[in-house]
Design a protein around this motif. Structure first.
Motif, PDB file in Angstrom:
ATOM      1  N   UNK A 159      38.649  46.382  84.001  1.00  0.00           N
ATOM      2  CA  UNK A 159      39.838  45.713  84.599  1.00  0.00           C
ATOM      3  C   UNK A 159      40.345  44.946  83.720  1.00  0.00           C
ATOM      4  N   UNK A 160      39.460  44.283  82.756  1.00  0.00           N
ATOM      5  CA  UNK A 160      40.122  43.392  81.646  1.00  0.00           C
ATOM      6  C   UNK A 160      40.995  44.148  80.629  1.00  0.00           C
ATOM      7  N   UNK A 161      40.631  45.556  80.246  1.00  0.00           N
ATOM      8  CA  UNK A 161      41.556  46.266  79.571  1.00  0.00           C
ATOM      9  C   UNK A 161      42.728  46.665  80.249  1.00  0.00           C
ATOM     10  N   UNK A 162      42.923  46.874  81.564  1.00  0.00           N
ATOM     11  CA  UNK A 162      44.026  47.339  82.444  1.00  0.00           C
ATOM     12  C   UNK A 162      44.844  45.989  82.319  1.00  0.00           C
ATOM     13  N   UNK A 163      44.184  44.798  82.774  1.00  0.00           N
ATOM     14  CA  UNK A 163      45.086  43.659  82.609  1.00  0.00           C
ATOM     15  C   UNK A 163      45.762  43.475  81.259  1.00  0.00           C
ATOM     16  N   UNK A 164      45.182  43.557  80.191  1.00  0.00           N
ATOM     17  CA  UNK A 164      45.810  43.327  78.699  1.00  0.00           C
ATOM     18  C   UNK A 164      46.866  44.633  78.485  1.00  0.00           C
ATOM     19  N   UNK A 165      46.361  45.393  78.788  1.00  0.00           N
ATOM     20  CA  UNK A 165      47.528  46.690  78.340  1.00  0.00           C
ATOM     21  C   UNK A 165      48.755  46.420  79.259  1.00  0.00           C
ATOM     22  N   UNK A 166      48.359  46.209  80.697  1.00  0.00           N
ATOM     23  CA  UNK A 166      49.498  45.868  81.481  1.00  0.00           C
ATOM     24  C   UNK A 166      50.618  44.784  80.993  1.00  0.00           C
ATOM     25  N   UNK A 167      49.768  43.743  80.558  1.00  0.00           N
ATOM     26  CA  UNK A 167      50.577  42.487  80.068  1.00  0.00           C
ATOM     27  C   UNK A 167      51.456  42.766  79.221  1.00  0.00           C
ATOM     28  N   UNK A 168      51.153  43.647  78.057  1.00  0.00           N
ATOM     29  CA  UNK A 168      52.250  43.857  76.847  1.00  0.00           C
ATOM     30  C   UNK A 168      53.642  44.493  77.364  1.00  0.00           C
ATOM     31  N   UNK A 169      53.490  45.210  78.618  1.00  0.00           N
ATOM     32  CA  UNK A 169      54.822  45.785  79.014  1.00  0.00           C
ATOM     33  C   UNK A 169      55.371  44.993  80.234  1.00  0.00           C
ATOM     34  N   UNK A 170      54.324  44.785  81.068  1.00  0.00           N
ATOM     35  CA  UNK A 170      54.759  44.122  82.613  1.00  0.00           C
ATOM     36  C   UNK A 170      55.139  42.678  82.161  1.00  0.00           C
ATOM     37  N   UNK A 171      54.049  41.783  81.864  1.00  0.00           N
ATOM     38  CA  UNK A 171      54.551  40.370  81.871  1.00  0.00           C
ATOM     39  C   UNK A 171      55.379  40.140  80.537  1.00  0.00           C
ATOM     40  N   UNK A 172      55.143  40.786  79.608  1.00  0.00           N
ATOM     41  CA  UNK A 172      55.744  40.348  78.453  1.00  0.00           C
ATOM     42  C   UNK A 172      57.115  41.087  77.951  1.00  0.00           C
ATOM     43  N   UNK A 173      57.616  42.031  78.600  1.00  0.00           N
ATOM     44  CA  UNK A 173      58.685  42.872  78.410  1.00  0.00           C
ATOM     45  C   UNK A 173      59.602  43.011  79.604  1.00  0.00           C
ATOM     46  N   UNK A 174      59.285  43.748  80.612  1.00  0.00           N
ATOM     47  CA  UNK A 174      59.848  44.121  81.896  1.00  0.00           C
ATOM     48  C   UNK A 174      59.830  42.930  82.586  1.00  0.00           C
ATOM     49  N   UNK A 175      58.854  42.114  82.507  1.00  0.00           N
ATOM     50  CA  UNK A 175      59.005  40.751  83.525  1.00  0.00           C
ATOM     51  C   UNK A 175      58.934  41.336  84.917  1.00  0.00           C
ATOM     52  N   UNK A 176      58.201  42.389  85.183  1.00  0.00           N
ATOM     53  CA  UNK A 176      57.704  42.659  86.640  1.00  0.00           C
ATOM     54  C   UNK A 176      56.558  43.168  86.753  1.00  0.00           C
ATOM     55  N   UNK A 177      56.066  42.966  87.975  1.00  0.00           N
ATOM     56  CA  UNK A 177      54.609  43.394  88.151  1.00  0.00           C
ATOM     57  C   UNK A 177      54.292  45.094  87.719  1.00  0.00           C
ATOM     58  N   UNK A 178      53.360  45.343  87.214  1.00  0.00           N
ATOM     59  CA  UNK A 178      52.875  46.507  86.757  1.00  0.00           C
ATOM     60  C   UNK A 178      52.860  47.529  87.812  1.00  0.00           C
ATOM     61  N   UNK A 179      52.987  47.025  89.010  1.00  0.00           N
ATOM     62  CA  UNK A 179      52.850  48.184  90.290  1.00  0.00           C
ATOM     63  C   UNK A 179      54.353  48.503  90.507  1.00  0.00           C
ATOM     64  N   UNK A 180      55.208  47.977  89.979  1.00  0.00           N
ATOM     65  CA  UNK A 180      56.584  48.081  90.587  1.00  0.00           C
ATOM     66  C   UNK A 180      57.449  48.784  89.710  1.00  0.00           C
ATOM     67  N   UNK A 181      56.911  49.433  88.589  1.00  0.00           N
ATOM     68  CA  UNK A 181      57.838  50.275  87.745  1.00  0.00           C
ATOM     69  C   UNK A 181      56.957  51.465  87.268  1.00  0.00           C
ATOM     70  N   UNK A 182      57.583  52.430  86.845  1.00  0.00           N
ATOM     71  CA  UNK A 182      56.653  53.662  86.621  1.00  0.00           C
ATOM     72  C   UNK A 182      56.004  53.819  85.066  1.00  0.00           C
ATOM     73  N   UNK A 183      55.301  54.545  85.129  1.00  0.00           N
ATOM     74  CA  UNK A 183      54.720  55.145  83.471  1.00  0.00           C
ATOM     75  C   UNK A 183      55.886  55.434  82.616  1.00  0.00           C
ATOM     76  N   UNK A 184      56.765  56.036  83.176  1.00  0.00           N
ATOM     77  CA  UNK A 184      57.963  56.465  82.232  1.00  0.00           C
ATOM     78  C   UNK A 184      58.817  55.493  81.876  1.00  0.00           C
ATOM     79  N   UNK A 185      59.117  54.464  82.730  1.00  0.00           N
ATOM     80  CA  UNK A 185      59.715  53.192  82.497  1.00  0.00           C
ATOM     81  C   UNK A 185      58.950  52.399  81.317  1.00  0.00           C
ATOM     82  N   UNK A 186      57.667  52.302  81.442  1.00  0.00           N
ATOM     83  CA  UNK A 186      56.571  51.814  80.552  1.00  0.00           C
ATOM     84  C   UNK A 186      56.716  52.354  79.042  1.00  0.00           C
ATOM     85  N   UNK A 187      56.872  53.712  79.072  1.00  0.00           N
ATOM     86  CA  UNK A 187      56.949  54.741  77.876  1.00  0.00           C
ATOM     87  C   UNK A 187      58.441  54.458  77.109  1.00  0.00           C
ATOM     88  N   UNK A 188      59.440  54.462  77.988  1.00  0.00           N
ATOM     89  CA  UNK A 188      60.525  53.916  77.475  1.00  0.00           C
ATOM     90  C   UNK A 188      60.635  52.530  76.662  1.00  0.00           C
TER      91      UNK A 188
END
Ligand code: FDA
Length: 464
Positions: A159-188
């Motif tokens: 879980x700690x890995x999930x929270x931290x990997x998610x942080x760099x895209x969700x909280x820090x970039x797209x500023x949306x919860x990681x459940x609300x956008x796709x893997x493809x959007x994260x890769x973009x």
């Protein structure tokens, strides 16, 4: 109501619109930029709050952002490095504050191994994605169907890995919860910065700042355009035919007739303008699947950068804290110390339900958890609240909902008659950043120059 005439009319005096205007002007075309606000710069705004200069909007420059770096050079703007000497701070799931040096945050050995493994996997997948056309990846449909959070939970149980990997895209970039956008959007998002590792490395992605503030870019671009930028000119209506536009601004009491238009605003605000005839059906749909994220950028200034004398860099992060990332944001040449922190998506929803004093107390308590009790007593404190701004409505930028990127992504690049659309929110290198806005501005201007060259009759005279 004055009726002006130009080769090209541009809606929005952010970095995208002004970059396009400058390029069109240099190609010999006449332009007019209409800006709803009483200032230029849009999401770039350097302002004095209680005597302290803050970057209310965008501020950082990274080494891969070569379009921005070229523009800074052309405009004669200097940069300086973010302060980063000393130890960083990480707060784990157990709430314990850890000080550390180097790139790897302190967690159990198994979490560190899982984190490194997933960073490598994200880098591998990112390398396969062209940021300018992520929808063309062979697995695009599959990657766009699964939420980033769900995909992460299928890769690891840690879980700690999930929270931290998610942080760099969700909280820090797209500023949306990681459940609300796709893997493809994260890769973009990762591909637009060169790799996922670049997003993890604050020393790369948050490398430099501009002396005097990043809003100087749009301010200097606008100064070159002089009277061809009109402030307080919100565009309400765009009437168009195959080869002309007529733009109406009720607030500025003017109309502009032109051969082409650029709507250089984020997708959410493209949808606020009335088009006559209406935009095509798919475009109406597409605009409803892109939305801005939500983040509060918090600024706190102290008599000195007290954390430095304690051996700390001011860099701190935790997916478990209200403020998920913090940096030393002391301006060039100042003796007082400034911290900047970010409160993203659902955490922002939570503190926006509090009154201003309670919210400030919670934010400062989070800064203090990282850097000590001195953080509780700033001399100046400010929250950038872009979601409350009518002419932005969120931060930092736009992204698609699940499935939207493959369904509608390519449409972003298509003109509608003589109207072209674009902002830093279009997929590509520098996506969601000033660098991306400059690249989009260049592309849209070049497309119009080509188009008008093909359709210029001798008596029209443009581009001669
Ligand atoms: P932008 O939104 O800036 O400009 C559009 C303009 O159109 C605005 O001026 C708006 O008022 C105007 N407008 C809208 N509708 C209109 C209408 N109907 N009529 C007339 N005018 C209209 N980037 C980066 O590179 N480094 C960073 O560190 C950060 N950090 C960051 C922090 C925060 C808090 C924010 C909000 C954003 C960032 N960014 C960033 C992102 C960066 O600021 C952003 O990507 C670009 O400035 C966007 O520029 P654009 O010109 O594309 O849009």
């Amino acid at each position: 109501m004055p009726d002006l005439s130009r080769d090209v009319v541009i809606v929005g005096a952010g970095v995208t619109g002004l970059t396009a205007a400058r390029r069109l002007r240099r190609a010999g075309l006449s332009v007019l930029v209409l800006e709803a606000r009483d200032r230029v710069g849009g999401r770039l705004w350097t302002n004095s709050i209680d005597g302290q200069l803050y970057e209310i909007g965008g501020q950082w420059v990274s080494p891969d952002q070569t379009a921005l770096i070229e523009t800074l050079d052309e405009l004669g703007l200097d940069t300086y490095s973010r302060y980063r000497e000393g130890e960083s701070v990480y707060i784990g799931a157990d709430g314990v504050t850890h000080r550390y040096v180097g790139a790897t945050f302190p967690a159990s050995e198994s979490t560190q191994q899982e984190f490194d493994r997933l960073v490598a996997l994200m880098d591998e997948l990112t390398a396969e994605v062209d940021p300018a056309s992520p929808w063309e990846h062979p697995n695009a449909a599959e990657y766009d169907r699964i939420s980033f959070r769900q995909w992460l939970s299928e890769q690891t149980d840690d879980e700690e890995t999930i929270e931290n990997i998610a942080l760099f895209i969700a909280d820090a970039m797209l500023t949306k919860p990681a459940h609300s956008f796709s893997l493809l959007q994260a890769l973009l998002m990762a591909a637009s910065a060169g790799s996922f590792s670049h997003l993890v490395d604050a020393d790369f992605i948050l490398d430099k700042r501009v002396v005097g503030g990043l809003q100087q870019v749009p301010l200097r671009l606008a100064a070159e355009l002089d009277d061809d930028v009109v402030l307080g000119a919100a565009v309400d209506t765009i009437e168009w035919t195959d080869d002309s536009v007529r733009i109406v601004s009720s607030s500025a009491q003017l109309t502009v007739t032109a051969r082409a238009a650029i709507v250089a605003v984020a997708p959410n605000l493209q949808a606020v303008i009335a088009y006559e005839p209406p935009l095509p059906r798919l475009r109406h749909q597409a605009l409803q699947h892109q939305s801005l994220g939500l983040v509060i950028k918090v600024h706190a200034t102290y008599p000195t950068p007290f954390w430095r004398s304690d051996g700390l860099s001011g860099t701190a992060f935790s997916p478990y804290q209200l403020v998920h990332e913090v940096y030393d944001n002391t301006n060039h040449g100042e003796t007082q110390g400034t911290l900047v922190g970010f409160v993203s998506d659902e955490k922002a929803d939570g503190v926006f339900s509090l009154d201003a004093d309670e919210r400030k107390a919670e934010v400062l308590a989070s800064l203090a958890a990282y850097l000590g009790p001195q953080a509780l007593e700033p001399t100046v404190y400010y929250e950038s609240d872009w979601a409350a701004e009518e002419w932005t409505r969120g931060a930092y930028a736009s992204s698609f909902d699940l499935g939207g990127l493959t369904r509608y992504g390519a449409l972003q690049l298509e003109p509608v008659g003589p109207i072209r659309f674009g902002s830093s929110d279009v997929a590509g290198h520098g996506y969601q950043h000033v660098d991306g806005g400059i690249r989009v501005g260049w592309r849209l201007a070049d497309e119009i120059i080509d188009d008008l060259q093909q359709h210029t009759t001798p008596h029209q005279g443009a581009l001669t």
